[in-house]
Enzyme design. Structure first.
Site, PDB file in Angstrom:
ATOM      1  N   SER A   1      14.971  13.977  17.635  1.00 47.53           N
ATOM      2  CA  SER A   1      15.742  12.896  17.008  1.00 47.53           C
ATOM      3  C   SER A   1      16.622  13.332  15.845  1.00 47.53           C
ATOM      4  CB  SER A   1      14.795  11.807  16.515  1.00 47.53           C
ATOM      5  OG  SER A   1      14.351  11.061  17.624  1.00 47.53           O
TER       6      SER A   1
ATOM      7  N   LYS B   1      20.209  12.643  16.449  1.00 43.60           N
ATOM      8  CA  LYS B   1      20.805  11.296  16.505  1.00 43.60           C
ATOM      9  C   LYS B   1      21.972  11.069  15.543  1.00 43.60           C
ATOM     10  CE  LYS B   1      16.643   9.085  18.404  1.00 43.60           C
ATOM     11  NZ  LYS B   1      15.380   8.425  18.067  1.00 43.60           N
TER      12      LYS B   1
ATOM     13  N   TYR C   1      20.841  11.754  26.711  1.00 45.69           N
ATOM     14  CA  TYR C   1      20.006  11.637  25.517  1.00 45.69           C
ATOM     15  C   TYR C   1      18.869  12.674  25.554  1.00 45.69           C
ATOM     16  CZ  TYR C   1      16.369   9.842  22.476  1.00 45.69           C
ATOM     17  OH  TYR C   1      15.371   9.745  21.545  1.00 45.69           O
TER      18      TYR C   1
ATOM     19  N   VAL D   1      10.572  14.495  16.331  1.00 49.91           N
ATOM     20  CA  VAL D   1       9.190  14.792  16.698  1.00 49.91           C
ATOM     21  C   VAL D   1       8.958  16.274  17.012  1.00 49.91           C
ATOM     22  CG1 VAL D   1       8.652  12.459  17.514  1.00 49.91           C
ATOM     23  CG2 VAL D   1       9.527  14.153  19.121  1.00 49.91           C
TER      24      VAL D   1
HETATM   25  N1  GLU Z   1      12.843  12.825  23.020  1.00 52.73           N
HETATM   26  C1  GLU Z   1      12.080  11.999  22.151  1.00 52.73           C
HETATM   27  C2  GLU Z   1      12.038  10.574  22.676  1.00 52.73           C
HETATM   28  O1  GLU Z   1      13.057   9.959  22.764  1.00 52.73           O
HETATM   29  C3  GLU Z   1      12.610  12.070  20.762  1.00 52.73           C
HETATM   30  C4  GLU Z   1      11.794  11.264  19.855  1.00 52.73           C
HETATM   31  C5  GLU Z   1      11.977  11.616  18.399  1.00 52.73           C
HETATM   32  O2  GLU Z   1      12.238  12.744  17.974  1.00 52.73           O
HETATM   33  O3  GLU Z   1      11.794  10.634  17.651  1.00 52.73           O
HETATM   34  O4  GLU Z   1      11.005  10.077  23.005  1.00 52.73           O
END
Ligand code: GLU
Length: 325
Positions: free
Chosen positions: A80, A83, A198, A268
């Protein structure tokens, strides 16, 4: 605590050399190493195999000087932390108002994977939670993400194929979010295109130094201080930092802004970026996460840097330093 300004401004303008910054980073990293607690993300096997003992910290100043401590070049997946940067690319491509029609900028106060859609418009609340990030991914192409995030980092980035495969196999909730966005009329592509894009952006391999450089590009009004490339405009960099400040740390965003006072985004994979606009970007890496999904040691290192060096965005300039808690 110190009264030295944490800046990489070259000598001549201030009397600060690089050494105090490096010492500061080594000190907060050594403290963070002692911390226990947190759980390595385990929703896919590739993440659960991360070494919980590794800790990395890097700072890149807007004058292009870099400072690193610990495992600052250990690879991890950006998750994330991608993002805000993909959001910035979408803003740059389409303009702020056009993106605002599809994704808002209001903190949701909910976990990253919550179904956080505006009750009236169906727009995701913000681009820092999955629903918003998937809509943002639907507005840009795979190549634009790969090239754009590489431009933020200052070198081409690669996808971790095993992580991508696992995300594709397990990402049903994210597909559900994309379907809801499609139903609300805010998705810019098919569900499969948006979610695959994504997952691919989340699977990019970075280091703490890479994400520090990405953050430093936002700190430097959209210009990468290492390559001198203008990646996004000053307006887009400012807007992105503001949205990170209010929404970047999952459902701990308000607490983070009050305590640390720096725009930041966590992932994460164990990474966190923080931006001090006009001064520097910081990147941290340590895999164990707290209950909100933020790296325990990364949070500790950034909290300590902010408190010791008076980095809180809302501190009065003459009363910069916060007493220890
Ligand atoms: N690929 C993860 C998801 O979308 C990323 C989550 C994150 O880093 O918050 O579940």
């Amino acid at each position: 605590m110190t009264d030295e300004k944490l800046s990489d401004e070259p000598q001549g303008k201030t009397d600060l050399k690089g050494e105090p910054i490096l010492e500061a980073l080594r000190e907060v990293l050594a403290e963070a190493r002692e911390l226990d607690g947190g759980e390595v993300a385990s929703y896919i096997p590739q993440l659960s195999s991360a070494d919980p003992s590794q800790v990395g910290l890097a700072l890149v100043g807007v004058y292009g000087r870099t400072f690193e401590a610990g495992d600052s070049r250990v690879p991890f997946t950006i998750q994330s932390v991608s993002k805000p940067f993909v959001y910035a690319l979408a803003l740059e491509k389409l303009g702020i108002e056009s993106v605002m029609e599809r994704v808002g900028v209001e903190p949701s106060g909910e976990p990253f994977n919550a179904i956080s859609l505006d009750a009236d418009s169906g727009r995701p609340m913000n681009p820092m939670i999955n629903a918003g990030a998937i809509v943002v991914a639907s507005l840009v192409s795979d190549d634009e993400i790969l090239e754009g995030l590489g431009a933020f980092a200052g070198h081409p980035l690669e996808v971790d194929d095993a992580v991508l495969q696992s995300e594709l196999e397990t990402g049903h909730r994210n597909r559900a979010l994309a379907h809801l966005a499609l139903a609300a009329g805010v998705l810019g592509s098919t569900v499969d295109e948006a979610t695959e894009r994504y997952f691919r952006q989340c699977s990019l391999i970075v280091t703490a130094l890479d994400v520090a450089t990405m953050a430093a590009t936002l700190a430097n009004a959209g210009r990468n201080p290492l390559t001198d490339e203008q990646v996004v405009s000053e307006t887009v960099a400012r807007w992105t930092c503001a949205v990170m400040a209010s929404c970047g740390m999952y459902d701990a965003s308000g607490d983070w802004l009050a305590r640390v006072g720096l725009p930041a985004k966590s992932g994460v994979g164990g990474g966190i970026v923080a931006v001090d606009p006009g001064v520097f970007g910081v990147g941290t890496f340590s895999a164990p996460l707290d209950a909100q999904g933020n790296s325990v040691r990364g949070r500790a290192m950034l909290t300590s840097l902010s408190r010791s060096y008076g980095l809180h965005a809302f501190a009065h300039p003459t009363v910069k330093f916060q007493p220890p808690e």
